[in-house]
Design a protein around this motif. Sequence first.
Motif, PDB file in Angstrom:
ATOM      1  N   GLU A  48       0.825  -1.204   0.000  1.00  0.00           N
ATOM      2  CA  GLU A  48       0.000   0.000   0.000  1.00  0.00           C
ATOM      3  C   GLU A  48       0.859   1.253   0.000  1.00  0.00           C
ATOM      4  OE1 GLU A  48      -2.495   0.395   3.439  1.00  0.00           O
ATOM      5  OE2 GLU A  48      -0.835   0.301   4.840  1.00  0.00           O
ATOM      6  N   ASP A  64      -4.381   8.378   3.819  1.00  0.00           N
ATOM      7  CA  ASP A  64      -5.198   8.889   4.919  1.00  0.00           C
ATOM      8  C   ASP A  64      -4.787   8.287   6.261  1.00  0.00           C
ATOM      9  OD1 ASP A  64      -8.321   9.112   3.018  1.00  0.00           O
ATOM     10  OD2 ASP A  64      -6.635  10.511   3.225  1.00  0.00           O
ATOM     11  N   SER A  65      -4.344   7.036   6.227  1.00  0.00           N
ATOM     12  CA  SER A  65      -4.015   6.334   7.470  1.00  0.00           C
ATOM     13  C   SER A  65      -2.787   6.905   8.177  1.00  0.00           C
ATOM     14  CB  SER A  65      -3.793   4.846   7.185  1.00  0.00           C
ATOM     15  OG  SER A  65      -2.744   4.675   6.242  1.00  0.00           O
ATOM     16  N   GLU A  91      -0.680  -1.105  13.905  1.00  0.00           N
ATOM     17  CA  GLU A  91      -1.089  -1.347  12.517  1.00  0.00           C
ATOM     18  C   GLU A  91      -0.136  -0.737  11.491  1.00  0.00           C
ATOM     19  OE1 GLU A  91      -2.949  -0.084  15.018  1.00  0.00           O
ATOM     20  OE2 GLU A  91      -4.310   1.501  14.278  1.00  0.00           O
ATOM     21  N   ASP A  92       0.863   0.009  11.957  1.00  0.00           N
ATOM     22  CA  ASP A  92       1.907   0.512  11.057  1.00  0.00           C
ATOM     23  C   ASP A  92       2.997  -0.530  10.819  1.00  0.00           C
ATOM     24  OD1 ASP A  92       1.632   3.660  12.726  1.00  0.00           O
ATOM     25  OD2 ASP A  92       0.829   3.157  10.744  1.00  0.00           O
TER      26      ASP A  92
END
Length: 127
Positions: A48, A64-65, A91-92
């Motif tokens: 991503e 956006d995240s 989550e990174d």
Amino acid sequence: QVQLVESGGGLVQAGGSLRLSCTASGRTFSPSLVPMGWFRQAPGKEREFVAAIAWSSGRTTYADSVKGRFTISRDNAKSTVYLQMNSLKPEDTAAYYCAAAPPFRSIPPNDSGYDYWGQGTQVTVSS
């Protein structure tokens, strides 16, 4: 031949920070003339987009995240692109890759627009 070498990954606690570096080299490669991007891929997930920076205007764009937490920058004199990552979250966690697009182009809309890729550096964020 173009080489992109990432560094700066590691293990960090949630809320912490890391700065990734990507140094470019190549006999006919001019890093200051190409858009550069950062991508990431977590196990079992697709690669991503994270962030990118234009070659001329210095315009930046972010997923956006990561918006508001990550900052992409470049030092053309050092042929290096940075990704400052703050307020890291579990989550990174992913392998992070830098990429270079063709010279004089706009920032590509997706990863297929990038010609060269680094080998990746692992970022692990513990909760």
